[in-house]
Design a protein around this motif. Structure first.
Motif, PDB file in Angstrom:
ATOM      1  N   GLU A   1      13.366 -60.152 -10.956  1.00 56.57           N
ATOM      2  CA  GLU A   1      14.699 -60.735 -11.344  1.00 56.57           C
ATOM      3  C   GLU A   1      14.714 -62.235 -10.946  1.00 56.57           C
ATOM      4  O   GLU A   1      15.696 -62.783 -11.569  1.00 56.57           O
ATOM      5  CB  GLU A   1      15.866 -60.153 -10.969  1.00 56.57           C
ATOM      6  N   ALA A   2      13.762 -62.625 -10.194  1.00 60.50           N
ATOM      7  CA  ALA A   2      14.046 -64.103  -9.800  1.00 60.50           C
ATOM      8  C   ALA A   2      13.708 -65.217 -10.766  1.00 60.50           C
ATOM      9  O   ALA A   2      12.779 -64.974 -11.682  1.00 60.50           O
ATOM     10  CB  ALA A   2      13.184 -64.300  -8.766  1.00 60.50           C
TER      11      ALA A   2
ATOM     12  N   VAL B   1      10.686 -67.725  -0.784  1.00 61.15           N
ATOM     13  CA  VAL B   1      12.265 -67.797  -1.085  1.00 61.15           C
ATOM     14  C   VAL B   1      12.359 -67.373  -2.617  1.00 61.15           C
ATOM     15  O   VAL B   1      11.840 -68.000  -3.534  1.00 61.15           O
ATOM     16  CB  VAL B   1      12.547 -69.308  -0.750  1.00 61.15           C
ATOM     17  N   LEU B   2      13.329 -66.675  -2.894  1.00 60.20           N
ATOM     18  CA  LEU B   2      13.656 -66.019  -4.291  1.00 60.20           C
ATOM     19  C   LEU B   2      15.152 -66.493  -4.364  1.00 60.20           C
ATOM     20  O   LEU B   2      15.890 -66.484  -3.764  1.00 60.20           O
ATOM     21  CB  LEU B   2      13.560 -64.850  -4.657  1.00 60.20           C
ATOM     22  N   SER B   3      15.254 -67.031  -5.903  1.00 54.99           N
ATOM     23  CA  SER B   3      16.643 -67.333  -6.468  1.00 54.99           C
ATOM     24  C   SER B   3      16.925 -66.397  -7.503  1.00 54.99           C
ATOM     25  O   SER B   3      16.398 -66.292  -8.605  1.00 54.99           O
ATOM     26  CB  SER B   3      16.729 -68.746  -6.497  1.00 54.99           C
TER      27      SER B   3
ATOM     28  N   ASP C   1      27.224 -68.473 -13.007  1.00 53.42           N
ATOM     29  CA  ASP C   1      26.588 -69.381 -12.389  1.00 53.42           C
ATOM     30  C   ASP C   1      26.101 -68.924 -10.894  1.00 53.42           C
ATOM     31  O   ASP C   1      25.656 -69.665  -9.949  1.00 53.42           O
ATOM     32  CB  ASP C   1      27.133 -70.820 -12.069  1.00 53.42           C
ATOM     33  N   VAL C   2      26.265 -67.626 -10.452  1.00 57.34           N
ATOM     34  CA  VAL C   2      26.201 -67.084  -9.234  1.00 57.34           C
ATOM     35  C   VAL C   2      24.631 -66.840  -8.986  1.00 57.34           C
ATOM     36  O   VAL C   2      24.102 -66.101  -9.915  1.00 57.34           O
ATOM     37  CB  VAL C   2      27.058 -65.975  -8.688  1.00 57.34           C
ATOM     38  N   THR C   3      24.236 -66.933  -8.042  1.00 55.46           N
ATOM     39  CA  THR C   3      22.778 -66.663  -7.671  1.00 55.46           C
ATOM     40  C   THR C   3      22.594 -65.881  -6.222  1.00 55.46           C
ATOM     41  O   THR C   3      23.860 -66.195  -5.406  1.00 55.46           O
ATOM     42  CB  THR C   3      21.760 -67.713  -7.600  1.00 55.46           C
ATOM     43  N   TYR C   4      21.709 -65.181  -6.108  1.00 57.04           N
ATOM     44  CA  TYR C   4      21.418 -64.463  -4.695  1.00 57.04           C
ATOM     45  C   TYR C   4      20.279 -65.017  -4.147  1.00 57.04           C
ATOM     46  O   TYR C   4      19.019 -64.811  -5.027  1.00 57.04           O
ATOM     47  CB  TYR C   4      21.575 -63.218  -4.749  1.00 57.04           C
ATOM     48  N   ASP C   5      19.990 -65.779  -3.243  1.00 54.25           N
ATOM     49  CA  ASP C   5      18.971 -66.199  -2.517  1.00 54.25           C
ATOM     50  C   ASP C   5      18.415 -65.628  -1.239  1.00 54.25           C
ATOM     51  O   ASP C   5      19.346 -65.017  -0.599  1.00 54.25           O
ATOM     52  CB  ASP C   5      19.195 -67.624  -2.341  1.00 54.25           C
ATOM     53  N   LEU C   6      17.239 -65.356  -1.181  1.00 55.08           N
ATOM     54  CA  LEU C   6      16.627 -64.618  -0.157  1.00 55.08           C
ATOM     55  C   LEU C   6      15.218 -65.324   0.404  1.00 55.08           C
ATOM     56  O   LEU C   6      14.676 -65.718  -0.527  1.00 55.08           O
ATOM     57  CB  LEU C   6      16.671 -63.034  -0.353  1.00 55.08           C
TER      58      LEU C   6
END
Length: 288
Positions: free
Chosen positions: A107-108, A224-226, A232-237
């Motif tokens: 989904e990134a 690193v994935l966004s 407009d919200v993202t989950y980064d890891l």
């Protein structure tokens, strides 16, 4: 973008539950006591690492005083989150934690990847992949090798065969010069790399030996994935892989540190055209 993966639905569910808990003024320990779980389990639910059973969800929604509309929406989301991703069929041959990463990867919207030793899995040819797997210190069975190859090829098809995501991959020059699988395998792998380096959604840079000391020398490879999760919200890891499994880091300070390392690597690496020239030179030298 394709339909969201179960992993991202777990993540969305966890975020919604955390927001409801905070709104209701409850701690994770209070929520854990209500559903006979530990606070660490509540934390893993809220970060999308584990599924939420129907019974636990209903108790949490009651504790958090969710509205009828909120309850119905989260019930649907929880049911979809309990479905299995395409990779489940290959789970027996995966390192622990890699299934979670695959769900996020699927989904990134943006991925920043650094590899110091081997061609990144998303850019590997099948024969190169098999050569890498056969070099494992604990021999893999042919069935295990076939399973891991199938996963890698499926990932390539899903991620590199459509518009997006944006992939930015930095390879150390050593990656080009390790003759994995022999001369012919490596020559075909380098040619394969050149096809990706011309893709508008894929940027390939090479970090040359001449760059000297760099900030990833004590880090190793990482991703690193966004991931967009609504509005407009993202989950980064950040994801790190070691011999016995993988680790997803999602604390902002940890993710930001890896983003900073990647940005520093990007400035030290050859640009896109220079990288393509170096790959071509190494491929020609192999034939000499």
């Amino acid at each position: 973008m394709t339909e969201q993966s179960p992993t991202v639905r777990k993540l969305r569910l966890g975020i919604e539950l955390r927001q409801l808990r905070n709104r209701a003024g409850h701690t994770m320990l209070e929520a854990a006591d209500e559903v006979a779980r530990t606070d660490s389990t509540i934390s893993r639910m809220e970060t999308g690492q584990v599924s939420v059973s129907h019974r636990v969800l209903e108790k949490l929604l009651e504790l958090y005083e969710a509205s009828p509309g909120e309850r119905e929406a989260l019930r649907i989301l929880a049911k979809e989150a309990r479905q299995r991703g395409w990779w489940h069929a290959y789970s027996d041959s995966m390192l622990p934690g890699f299934d979670v990463y695959l769900g996020m990867e699927a989904e990134a919207a943006n991925q920043w990847l650094y590899e110091p030793e081997i061609v990144h899995g998303l850019l590997q040819t099948e024969e190169y992949t098999r050569a890498v797997l056969r070099a494992e210190p604990s021999p893999l069975s042919e069935a295990e090798i076939n399973s891991r190859v199938a996963v890698r090829m499926e990932r390539q098809q899903r991620l590199c065969g459509r518009t997006g995501p944006n992939l930015w991959i930095i390879l150390h020059e050593a990656v080009l010069r390790h003759q994995v699988g022999g001369i012919d395998t490596m020559r075909r792998q380098l040619a394969h790399l050149l096809t990706f380096s011309r893709d508008g959604n894929v940027t390939v840079q090479v970090l040359p030996f001449a760059a000297g000391a760099h900030p990833a020398m004590h880090v190793g490879g990482f991703a690193v994935l966004s991931i967009p999760i609504g509005g407009d919200v993202t989950y980064d890891l950040a994801y790190l892989e070691h011999r016995t499994g993988g680790l997803c880091l999602d604390r902002p300070a940890e993710v930001d540190e890896h983003k900073l390392v990647f940005d520093r690597l990007r400035t030290k690496a050859l640009d896109r055209d220079e990288s393509r020239d170096l790959i071509t030179q190494v491929a020609k030298k192999i034939l000499e």
